[in-house]
Design an enzyme around this catalytic site. Structure first.
Site, short mmCIF file in Angstrom:
data_model
loop_
_atom_site.label_atom_id
_atom_site.label_comp_id
_atom_site.label_asym_id
_atom_site.label_seq_id
_atom_site.Cartn_x
_atom_site.Cartn_y
_atom_site.Cartn_z
N GLU A 260 36.61 44.12 55.41
CA GLU A 260 38.07 44.02 55.24
C GLU A 260 38.75 43.63 56.55
O GLU A 260 39.67 42.81 56.57
CB GLU A 260 38.63 45.35 54.74
CG GLU A 260 38.10 45.80 53.39
CD GLU A 260 38.63 44.98 52.20
OE1 GLU A 260 38.68 43.74 52.30
OE2 GLU A 260 38.97 45.60 51.18
N ASP B 194 34.98 32.35 47.51
CA ASP B 194 35.43 33.72 47.77
C ASP B 194 35.62 34.50 46.47
O ASP B 194 35.43 35.72 46.45
CB ASP B 194 36.69 33.74 48.63
CG ASP B 194 36.75 35.00 49.50
OD1 ASP B 194 35.71 35.36 50.08
OD2 ASP B 194 37.82 35.63 49.59
N GLU C 229 29.98 36.83 57.85
CA GLU C 229 31.33 36.28 57.78
C GLU C 229 31.40 34.91 58.46
O GLU C 229 32.03 33.99 57.95
CB GLU C 229 32.36 37.24 58.41
CG GLU C 229 32.62 38.50 57.59
CD GLU C 229 33.44 38.25 56.32
OE1 GLU C 229 34.10 37.20 56.19
OE2 GLU C 229 33.42 39.13 55.44
N GLU D 238 43.66 41.43 43.17
CA GLU D 238 43.11 40.27 43.85
C GLU D 238 42.41 39.31 42.88
O GLU D 238 42.52 38.10 43.01
CB GLU D 238 42.11 40.76 44.91
CG GLU D 238 41.84 39.78 46.01
CD GLU D 238 41.24 40.49 47.20
OE1 GLU D 238 41.92 41.38 47.75
OE2 GLU D 238 40.10 40.18 47.58
#
Ligand code: HMH
Length: 221
Positions: free
Chosen positions: A140, A47, A210, A88
């Site tokens: 998101e 990620d 995803e 992040e």
């Protein structure tokens, strides 16, 4: 998509795929406290690579907003997203060192490469703002829906993974996703039928990518 518009329609139409993306066995394993830590570490390392690629994508959405929208608040919301990506990246570095996950020299796996290539295909100036902002919202929203599941009262999320789940599952992030959804719906309301069709396609692609990304994290070894 509580304010109607095409997104609410698409969430219904593609409900099955949306659920596959937001209630993946990997996320459910975190929620149930049975997560395999090596899966979590693989997800974390992959990620980080994705988020590095996500930064120029979000910058490209900002640029389109600046060119195409007459609403200055769109820019403010996207800028807020960029600011939290800065945060992040620091979080990933801290988290990776906590779990002994190497970040440099870490190669993207096939599903991650596919996803990053898809992001790149949306960065061009030939891609309409409506299409890009829809994809941005969907990317998101999948994380928000997924990780917020792990914060529900009945969850048995391991204490050491709570920070991860709060990062995307918290109320501010939910509000931010709602803002992106409103922007996307508003932009789609002014788009041609052809552009609306392309945005729906981008939404479906995000969901598929995803699912592939979660599968990669959850796979054996
Ligand atoms: C794969 N999708 C993936 N990674 C993320 N960090 C997000 C969405 C949300 O930012």
């Amino acid at each position: 998509g509580e304010d109607g518009g095409p997104i609410a329609t698409w969430l219904n139409k593609h409900r099955q795929l949306y659920l596959e993306a937001t209630r993946h066995p990997f996320i459910l394993s975190i929620k149930h406290g049975s997560v395999d830590i090596s899966s979590f570490k693989r997800w974390l390392g992959q990620d980080y690579i994705f988020v590095r690629e996500f930064i120029p994508f979000v910058a490209s959405v900002l640029l389109k907003a600046w060119k195409e929208t007459d609403d200055a608040s769109d820019i403010d919301i996207i800028l807020g997203g960029i600011a939290s990506l800065n945060d992040e990246i620091s979080w990933f570095k801290k988290e990776a060192s906590k779990w002994n996950v190497p970040l440099s020299g870490n190669a993207p796996q096939k599903p991650n490469q596919d996803y990053c290539r898809f992001l790149e295909s949306l960065m061009g100036s030939n891609i309409e703002y409506s299409v890009a902002i829809t994809a941005f919202w969907a990317i998101e929203a999948v994380y928000q829906e997924s990780f917020s599941l792990c914060l529900e009262d009945d969850s048995r999320t391991p204490e050491e993974l709570m920070g991860t789940c709060q990062r995307w599952g918290n109320e501010d992030f939910r509000q931010y996703c709602c803002s992106l959804c409103r922007i996307a719906n508003r932009s789609l309301a002014k788009a041609t039928a052809d552009v609306v069709r392309k945005a729906e396609e981008a939404f479906v692609h995000v969901l598929e990518k995803e699912v592939g990304f979660w599968n990669m994290s959850y796979g054996d070894s």
